[in-house]
Design a protein around this motif. Structure first.
Motif: not given
Length: 379
Positions: A246-256, A26-32, A243-244
């Motif tokens: 997936y968000i930072t490496v796959i989706l490439k969202v910058d968290f600093g 579920f978190p991966l679906i929401l992140a996508t 989840l981290l």
């Protein structure tokens, strides 16, 4: 003995299909969904050069001042216009009809005229640009007549003088898309309560046959609880790290660039989530499905206050109800992540971590007192 109980707890968590859905899938679906919904938000304020046509006929050639203005606003990295020149008006009409240009400019009676096919943001910007040019043209001509050798910067004149300077209080650039992701991570941390709830269910003899057998085992209840909690936190932390990734490496969202503290925040949030689930299970005599309903409802309410659904809600609660904000565990987790990204010092971040740890300690203490008082006449 520790490894035996710990390993069995790991296998039990990984084989639970409901938790695999809620904590992993579920978190991966929401992140996508966040990625596809919010990916264009960060680019909304970055205006691109407007494709504009200019009819370079005899009237245009007779007005070098206007040509100089177009050259300056149509060049450079921050160009306002992307100019295409046409020698005849019918050529510009053709590209206007096909949508290649937003509009085109031609000079009639020494006055620039804008021709457009439809209304829109680009057309409004072009109209405002030409209006400003017409309003200032007389003053500029007077200056040039008195000082023909004076080098005027037409881009500054048409853009207006800036009396302010943009300054950032943080080394990181502002990103309007991070708050929903922070709220999502906080939600997954709180969903660790499902792990804690299942651990307590398998430790209470009146809730499951497995709990009855475990209560009869010749082991200290504290040791069993510790092994179970360690296993629950381990599996939950694995889901957070995935989840981290997936968000930072796959989706490439910058968290600093503060990855170790980011992982530490997730670890502390995981402990809080598991402690929350144990407290719900120990302090309530409802059935397991009702406890899960309470856990999910409270989690979503806390995440709403943390800004996962509406970013402005977190700011509103911070301003109007600061006590409620500080008592919201999801808000403290998301705010700690926010501080890591934007703040160069760690004062506010440390306050958030201290509050999260205090909440975890209180919930675990209440759970321990409740479990210690439980006894059974027969199992």
């Amino acid at each position: 003995m520790f490894w035996n109980i710990y390993s069995k707890r790991l296998l039990s968590c990984l084989r639970n299909k409901d938790q695999l859905i809620w904590i992993w899938a579920f978190p991966l679906i929401l992140a996508t969904l966040f990625y596809f919904t919010l990916s264009s938000v960060g680019e909304a304020d970055n205006l691109k050069a407007i494709p504009t046509g200019v009819v370079t006929d005899a009237a245009y050639e007779a007005d070098p001042m206007f040509g100089q203005v177009l050259d300056q606003v149509g060049s450079g990295e921050d160009a306002l216009l992307n100019i295409t020149e046409y020698t005849r008006e019918n050529e510009a009409d053709r590209d206007l009809e096909t949508g290649k240009i937003a509009g085109y400019i031609l000079l009639q009676d020494n006055t620039p005229k804008l021709m457009v096919k439809q209304d829109g943001m680009n057309q409004t910007i072009l109209k405002s640009f030409l209006d400003r040019y017409v309003q200032t043209e007389g003053n500029i001509k007077a200056i040039m007549e008195k000082n023909p050798d004076y080098n005027l910067n037409w881009e500054e004149i048409m853009g207006g003088a800036s009396l302010t300077e943009n300054m950032s209080l943080s080394s990181q650039p502002y990103s309007p898309i991070l708050n929903p992701y922070y709220g999502l991570i906080a939600m997954v941390c709180m969903y660790g309560g499902m792990q804690g709830l299942m651990s307590i269910t398998y430790l209470q003899g009146n809730l499951s046959p497995l709990g009855a057998r475990r209560m009869m085992a010749p082991l200290s209840r504290i040791r069993v609880i510790f092994c179970d909690m360690t296993g629950s936190i381990t599996v939950h932390m694995m889901s957070l790290l995935f989840l981290l990734f997936y968000i930072t490496v796959i989706l490439k969202v910058d968290f600093g660039n503060k990855l170790p503290l980011l992982v530490l925040t997730c670890f502390v949030g995981s402990i809080l989530g598991v402690a929350f689930g144990t407290a719900v299970s120990c302090l309530s005599k409802l059935g397991e499905s009702m406890k899960v309903g309470i856990l999910v409802s409270v989690t979503m309410l806390c995440c709403f206050g943390a800004g996962m659904m509406e970013s402005s809600m977190k700011y509103l609660i911070d301003q109007k109800f600061p006590v409620i904000s500080w008592l919201n565990p999801a808000a403290r987790i998301s705010d700690a992540l926010y501080c890591l990204y934007y703040f160069d010092d760690y004062q506010r971040y440390g306050q958030n971590i201290a509050v999260i740890m205090a909440m975890s300690a209180v919930l675990l203490l209440l759970s321990g007192v409740s479990l210690r008082r439980q006894s059974y006449e027969s199992i």
